[in-house]
Design a protein around this motif. Structure first.
Motif, PDB file in Angstrom:
ATOM      1  N   THR A  39       0.854  -1.190   0.000  1.00 42.93           N
ATOM      2  CA  THR A  39       0.000   0.000   0.000  1.00 42.93           C
ATOM      3  C   THR A  39       0.891   1.242   0.000  1.00 42.93           C
ATOM      4  O   THR A  39       2.071   1.178   0.354  1.00 42.93           O
ATOM      5  CB  THR A  39      -0.912   0.010   1.237  1.00 42.93           C
ATOM      6  N   GLU A  40       0.314   2.375  -0.364  1.00 41.08           N
ATOM      7  CA  GLU A  40       1.093   3.611  -0.456  1.00 41.08           C
ATOM      8  C   GLU A  40       1.620   4.090   0.888  1.00 41.08           C
ATOM      9  O   GLU A  40       2.593   4.842   0.928  1.00 41.08           O
ATOM     10  CB  GLU A  40       0.278   4.716  -1.120  1.00 41.08           C
ATOM     11  N   ASP A  41       1.019   3.654   1.983  1.00 40.01           N
ATOM     12  CA  ASP A  41       1.564   4.036   3.283  1.00 40.01           C
ATOM     13  C   ASP A  41       2.559   2.993   3.805  1.00 40.01           C
ATOM     14  O   ASP A  41       3.150   3.168   4.861  1.00 40.01           O
ATOM     15  CB  ASP A  41       0.451   4.285   4.299  1.00 40.01           C
ATOM     16  N   GLY A  42       2.759   1.911   3.043  1.00 39.34           N
ATOM     17  CA  GLY A  42       3.741   0.893   3.398  1.00 39.34           C
ATOM     18  C   GLY A  42       3.331  -0.027   4.530  1.00 39.34           C
ATOM     19  O   GLY A  42       4.101  -0.896   4.930  1.00 39.34           O
ATOM     20  N   SER A  43       2.115   0.123   5.040  1.00 43.27           N
ATOM     21  CA  SER A  43       1.720  -0.652   6.215  1.00 43.27           C
ATOM     22  C   SER A  43       1.274  -2.076   5.902  1.00 43.27           C
ATOM     23  O   SER A  43       1.260  -2.925   6.784  1.00 43.27           O
ATOM     24  CB  SER A  43       0.593   0.069   6.963  1.00 43.27           C
ATOM     25  N   ARG A  44       0.898  -2.316   4.640  1.00 41.76           N
ATOM     26  CA  ARG A  44       0.435  -3.662   4.271  1.00 41.76           C
ATOM     27  C   ARG A  44       1.083  -4.092   2.965  1.00 41.76           C
ATOM     28  O   ARG A  44       1.441  -3.267   2.126  1.00 41.76           O
ATOM     29  CB  ARG A  44      -1.085  -3.678   4.163  1.00 41.76           C
ATOM     30  N   TYR A  45       1.225  -5.414   2.808  1.00 44.75           N
ATOM     31  CA  TYR A  45       1.880  -5.946   1.614  1.00 44.75           C
ATOM     32  C   TYR A  45       1.162  -7.184   1.106  1.00 44.75           C
ATOM     33  O   TYR A  45       0.403  -7.834   1.819  1.00 44.75           O
ATOM     34  CB  TYR A  45       3.350  -6.269   1.908  1.00 44.75           C
ATOM     35  N   HIS A  46       1.437  -7.476  -0.159  1.00 43.02           N
ATOM     36  CA  HIS A  46       0.917  -8.676  -0.824  1.00 43.02           C
ATOM     37  C   HIS A  46       2.096  -9.296  -1.552  1.00 43.02           C
ATOM     38  O   HIS A  46       2.824  -8.603  -2.261  1.00 43.02           O
ATOM     39  CB  HIS A  46      -0.184  -8.277  -1.805  1.00 43.02           C
ATOM     40  N   ARG A  47       2.291 -10.598  -1.398  1.00 41.75           N
ATOM     41  CA  ARG A  47       3.436 -11.283  -2.001  1.00 41.75           C
ATOM     42  C   ARG A  47       2.948 -12.315  -3.004  1.00 41.75           C
ATOM     43  O   ARG A  47       1.997 -13.049  -2.738  1.00 41.75           O
ATOM     44  CB  ARG A  47       4.237 -11.970  -0.898  1.00 41.75           C
ATOM     45  N   ARG A  48       3.625 -12.352  -4.151  1.00 44.23           N
ATOM     46  CA  ARG A  48       3.351 -13.369  -5.172  1.00 44.23           C
ATOM     47  C   ARG A  48       4.666 -14.023  -5.566  1.00 44.23           C
ATOM     48  O   ARG A  48       5.693 -13.360  -5.650  1.00 44.23           O
ATOM     49  CB  ARG A  48       2.736 -12.729  -6.422  1.00 44.23           C
ATOM     50  N   GLU A  49       4.588 -15.309  -5.830  1.00 44.41           N
ATOM     51  CA  GLU A  49       5.755 -16.048  -6.306  1.00 44.41           C
ATOM     52  C   GLU A  49       5.428 -16.610  -7.672  1.00 44.41           C
ATOM     53  O   GLU A  49       4.322 -17.109  -7.899  1.00 44.41           O
ATOM     54  CB  GLU A  49       6.100 -17.186  -5.344  1.00 44.41           C
ATOM     55  N   ARG A  50       6.401 -16.531  -8.567  1.00 45.94           N
ATOM     56  CA  ARG A  50       6.228 -17.084  -9.919  1.00 45.94           C
ATOM     57  C   ARG A  50       7.469 -17.870 -10.297  1.00 45.94           C
ATOM     58  O   ARG A  50       8.584 -17.473  -9.973  1.00 45.94           O
ATOM     59  CB  ARG A  50       6.064 -15.966 -10.949  1.00 45.94           C
ATOM     60  N   ALA A  51       7.232 -18.947 -11.013  1.00 45.62           N
ATOM     61  CA  ALA A  51       8.351 -19.699 -11.553  1.00 45.62           C
ATOM     62  C   ALA A  51       9.035 -18.843 -12.608  1.00 45.62           C
ATOM     63  O   ALA A  51       8.373 -18.133 -13.366  1.00 45.62           O
ATOM     64  CB  ALA A  51       7.875 -21.005 -12.169  1.00 45.62           C
ATOM     65  N   LEU A  52      10.338 -18.870 -12.633  1.00 43.97           N
ATOM     66  CA  LEU A  52      11.096 -18.063 -13.588  1.00 43.97           C
ATOM     67  C   LEU A  52      10.628 -18.325 -15.008  1.00 43.97           C
ATOM     68  O   LEU A  52      10.522 -17.400 -15.812  1.00 43.97           O
ATOM     69  CB  LEU A  52      12.594 -18.365 -13.449  1.00 43.97           C
ATOM     70  N   THR A  53      10.285 -19.554 -15.330  1.00 46.58           N
ATOM     71  CA  THR A  53       9.850 -19.886 -16.690  1.00 46.58           C
ATOM     72  C   THR A  53       8.522 -19.239 -17.052  1.00 46.58           C
ATOM     73  O   THR A  53       8.207 -19.086 -18.228  1.00 46.58           O
ATOM     74  CB  THR A  53       9.724 -21.419 -16.861  1.00 46.58           C
ATOM     75  N   SER A  54       7.733 -18.826 -16.068  1.00 46.09           N
ATOM     76  CA  SER A  54       6.439 -18.208 -16.371  1.00 46.09           C
ATOM     77  C   SER A  54       6.591 -16.773 -16.864  1.00 46.09           C
ATOM     78  O   SER A  54       5.619 -16.153 -17.263  1.00 46.09           O
ATOM     79  CB  SER A  54       5.521 -18.240 -15.146  1.00 46.09           C
ATOM     80  N   PHE A  55       7.803 -16.233 -16.858  1.00 44.85           N
ATOM     81  CA  PHE A  55       8.023 -14.869 -17.309  1.00 44.85           C
ATOM     82  C   PHE A  55       8.322 -14.789 -18.803  1.00 44.85           C
ATOM     83  O   PHE A  55       8.541 -13.712 -19.333  1.00 44.85           O
ATOM     84  CB  PHE A  55       9.161 -14.212 -16.518  1.00 44.85           C
ATOM     85  N   THR A  56       8.348 -15.916 -19.485  1.00 42.23           N
ATOM     86  CA  THR A  56       8.590 -15.887 -20.923  1.00 42.23           C
ATOM     87  C   THR A  56       7.259 -15.794 -21.647  1.00 42.23           C
ATOM     88  O   THR A  56       6.278 -16.419 -21.261  1.00 42.23           O
ATOM     89  CB  THR A  56       9.354 -17.146 -21.374  1.00 42.23           C
ATOM     90  N   GLY A  57       7.207 -14.987 -22.661  1.00 44.01           N
ATOM     91  CA  GLY A  57       5.980 -14.813 -23.435  1.00 44.01           C
ATOM     92  C   GLY A  57       5.082 -13.740 -22.848  1.00 44.01           C
ATOM     93  O   GLY A  57       5.292 -13.259 -21.746  1.00 44.01           O
ATOM     94  N   PRO A  58       4.074 -13.352 -23.605  1.00 49.21           N
ATOM     95  CA  PRO A  58       3.217 -12.243 -23.207  1.00 49.21           C
ATOM     96  C   PRO A  58       2.165 -12.589 -22.147  1.00 49.21           C
ATOM     97  O   PRO A  58       1.523 -11.712 -21.609  1.00 49.21           O
ATOM     98  CB  PRO A  58       2.528 -11.857 -24.514  1.00 49.21           C
ATOM     99  N   ALA A  59       1.999 -13.843 -21.817  1.00 55.21           N
ATOM    100  CA  ALA A  59       0.910 -14.257 -20.930  1.00 55.21           C
ATOM    101  C   ALA A  59       1.122 -13.845 -19.473  1.00 55.21           C
ATOM    102  O   ALA A  59       0.168 -13.709 -18.736  1.00 55.21           O
ATOM    103  CB  ALA A  59       0.725 -15.765 -21.015  1.00 55.21           C
ATOM    104  N   ARG A  60       2.343 -13.658 -19.033  1.00 57.05           N
ATOM    105  CA  ARG A  60       2.608 -13.382 -17.616  1.00 57.05           C
ATOM    106  C   ARG A  60       3.214 -11.992 -17.433  1.00 57.05           C
ATOM    107  O   ARG A  60       4.364 -11.845 -17.081  1.00 57.05           O
ATOM    108  CB  ARG A  60       3.538 -14.436 -17.046  1.00 57.05           C
TER     109      ARG A  60
END
Length: 102
Positions: A39-60
Motif C-alpha cells: 500500500t502507499e503508506d507501506g503498512s500492508r503488503y501482498h506477495r506473489r511467487e512465480r516460476a522463472l519460466t512463467s516470465f517468458t511470453g506475453p501471458a505473464r
C-alpha cells in the motif's frame, strides 16, 4: 474522490490497492521470482511467487498495481521496511497506472 483514509491505506470497496515495490530472485533450486506489492503508506503488503519460466511470453505480465482482497494482505511491522515500501509504492503510483506493465 476517495477519502483520506482510503488514499492512505489503499483500501476501497473492491479491495486493497497495492503497488509493486520489490522484485527478487529466489536463490533456492525452485527458481522463483518473488513480487512484493504494498500500500502507499507501506503498512500492508501482498506477495506473489512465480516460476522463472512463467516470465517468458506475453501471458505473464507484471502489473504496476493490483487490487487484492483484504484477506490477501499482511501487515508490515518493521518501520524501516514500511518506510521503504511506502516510498516505492508512492513512486510507482505517481509514475504508472495500475495496469501498466513493468
Amino acid at each position: 474522490m476517495p477519502s483520506t483514509d482510503e488514499h492512505t491505506t489503499g483500501e476501497d470497496d473492491d479491495g486493497v490497492r497495492v503497488w509493486l515495490v520489490e522484485r527478487t530472485y529466489s536463490d533456492d533450486e525452485l527458481n522463483l521470482i518473488i513480487l512484493v506489492y504494498a500500500t502507499e503508506d507501506g503498512s500492508r503488503y501482498h506477495r506473489r511467487e512465480r516460476a522463472l519460466t512463467s516470465f517468458t511470453g506475453p501471458a505473464r505480465e507484471t502489473k504496476a498495481g493490483l487490487c487484492v482482497s483484504p484477506d490477501a494482505v499482511g501487515t508490515v511491522d518493521d518501520p524501516a521496511t514500511r518506510d521503504r515500501y511506502a516510498t516505492e509504492a508512492r513512486r510507482m503510483a505517481a509514475r504508472h497506472d495500475p495496469d501498466d506493465d513493468v
